[in-house]
Scaffold this motif. Structure first.
Motif, PDB file in Angstrom:
ATOM      1  N   HIS A  57       0.853  -1.188   0.000  1.00 37.28           N
ATOM      2  CA  HIS A  57       0.000   0.000   0.000  1.00 37.28           C
ATOM      3  C   HIS A  57       0.890   1.238   0.000  1.00 37.28           C
ATOM      4  CE1 HIS A  57      -3.935  -1.835   1.830  1.00 37.28           C
ATOM      5  NE2 HIS A  57      -3.801  -2.093   0.546  1.00 37.28           N
ATOM      6  N   SER A  58       0.809   2.011  -1.067  1.00 37.37           N
ATOM      7  CA  SER A  58       1.569   3.261  -1.161  1.00 37.37           C
ATOM      8  C   SER A  58       0.594   4.426  -0.976  1.00 37.37           C
ATOM      9  CB  SER A  58       2.267   3.360  -2.520  1.00 37.37           C
ATOM     10  OG  SER A  58       1.307   3.394  -3.561  1.00 37.37           O
ATOM     11  N   GLY A  59       1.117   5.624  -1.005  1.00 39.25           N
ATOM     12  CA  GLY A  59       0.261   6.802  -0.963  1.00 39.25           C
ATOM     13  C   GLY A  59      -0.471   6.985   0.351  1.00 39.25           C
ATOM     14  N   THR A  60       0.028   6.388   1.420  1.00 42.38           N
ATOM     15  CA  THR A  60      -0.576   6.548   2.737  1.00 42.38           C
ATOM     16  C   THR A  60       0.438   7.197   3.662  1.00 42.38           C
ATOM     17  OG1 THR A  60       0.186   4.416   3.586  1.00 42.38           O
ATOM     18  CG2 THR A  60      -1.924   4.417   2.404  1.00 42.38           C
ATOM     19  N   LYS A  61       0.011   7.557   4.855  1.00 40.43           N
ATOM     20  CA  LYS A  61       0.950   8.122   5.825  1.00 40.43           C
ATOM     21  C   LYS A  61       2.005   7.099   6.219  1.00 40.43           C
ATOM     22  CE  LYS A  61      -2.139  11.551   7.763  1.00 40.43           C
ATOM     23  NZ  LYS A  61      -2.847  12.040   8.939  1.00 40.43           N
ATOM     24  N   SER A  62       1.632   5.827   6.143  1.00 39.74           N
ATOM     25  CA  SER A  62       2.554   4.755   6.493  1.00 39.74           C
ATOM     26  C   SER A  62       2.541   3.694   5.393  1.00 39.74           C
ATOM     27  CB  SER A  62       2.137   4.135   7.836  1.00 39.74           C
ATOM     28  OG  SER A  62       3.012   3.090   8.173  1.00 39.74           O
ATOM     29  N   PRO A  63       3.312   3.915   4.310  1.00 41.97           N
ATOM     30  CA  PRO A  63       3.357   2.916   3.238  1.00 41.97           C
ATOM     31  C   PRO A  63       3.808   1.572   3.806  1.00 41.97           C
ATOM     32  CG  PRO A  63       4.606   4.886   2.632  1.00 41.97           C
ATOM     33  CD  PRO A  63       4.232   5.011   4.070  1.00 41.97           C
ATOM     34  N   GLN A  64       3.151   0.472   3.362  1.00 42.34           N
ATOM     35  CA  GLN A  64       3.442  -0.801   3.992  1.00 42.34           C
ATOM     36  C   GLN A  64       3.081  -1.996   3.127  1.00 42.34           C
ATOM     37  OE1 GLN A  64       1.129  -0.633   7.599  1.00 42.34           O
ATOM     38  NE2 GLN A  64      -0.729  -0.095   6.496  1.00 42.34           N
ATOM     39  N   ILE A  65       3.790  -3.095   3.388  1.00 36.59           N
ATOM     40  CA  ILE A  65       3.470  -4.375   2.764  1.00 36.59           C
ATOM     41  C   ILE A  65       2.378  -5.012   3.608  1.00 36.59           C
ATOM     42  CG2 ILE A  65       4.322  -6.695   2.239  1.00 36.59           C
ATOM     43  CD1 ILE A  65       7.094  -5.389   1.784  1.00 36.59           C
TER      44      ILE A  65
END
Length: 152
Positions: A57-65
């Protein structure tokens, strides 16, 4: 990466456009399309059946797998001439792995991981070594065949 061995990838999506929850619907199967960058397209064309991909998940405050998908159909073009592959959800990460944690805990050179080297690229290869290190950070994923005692 050889043609006969399994390859590993990271594919990015903004959760507001396509989330892990969206991916999990419809038996976990979806088309992975909309890739416009030439290098990302070249990477997508390199996908082989049963390759594994981190779902990021990109484009968030906390990009993460957040999960893992597998390739179930290699590169093809739809009736409009758009290129795509088909992927299927394999499992959700037992513990999401955010970008900050990866940068601190992976202890790898920036050049050894496309996510660090080219952070805007939407489809990046992942070496088996980096793949394994990320799995450790995330405590694996549901469906990886590893029995984890969640109470430990």
């Amino acid at each position: 990466m050889g043609k006969s061995e399994k390859n590993y990838w990271l594919i990015k999506t903004e959760p507001g456009k396509w989330s892990w929850e969206d991916q999990a619907k419809n038996k976990g199967i979806s088309n992975w399309d909309g890739v416009k960058n030439h290098q990302a397209i070249k990477n997508l064309k390199s996908f082989r059946l049963n390759d594994l991909c981190f779902f990021y998940h990109s484009g968030t405050k906390s990009p993460q797998i957040v999960g893992v998908v597998t390739v179930i159909r290699e590169w093809y073009e739809d009736d409009k001439g758009n290129g795509l592959v088909d992927v299927k959800a394999v499992g959700e990460m037992r513990r999401v792995v955010d970008l900050k944690k990866m940068k601190v805990e992976l202890k790898i050179d920036k050049k050894d991981f496309g996510l660090f080297r080219q952070p805007r690229l939407s489809v990046v290869p992942v070496s088996e070594d980096v793949w394994d290190k990320i799995l450790v950070l995330g405590n694996g994923y549901q469906g990886d065949g590893v029995c984890i005692d969640d109470d430990a």
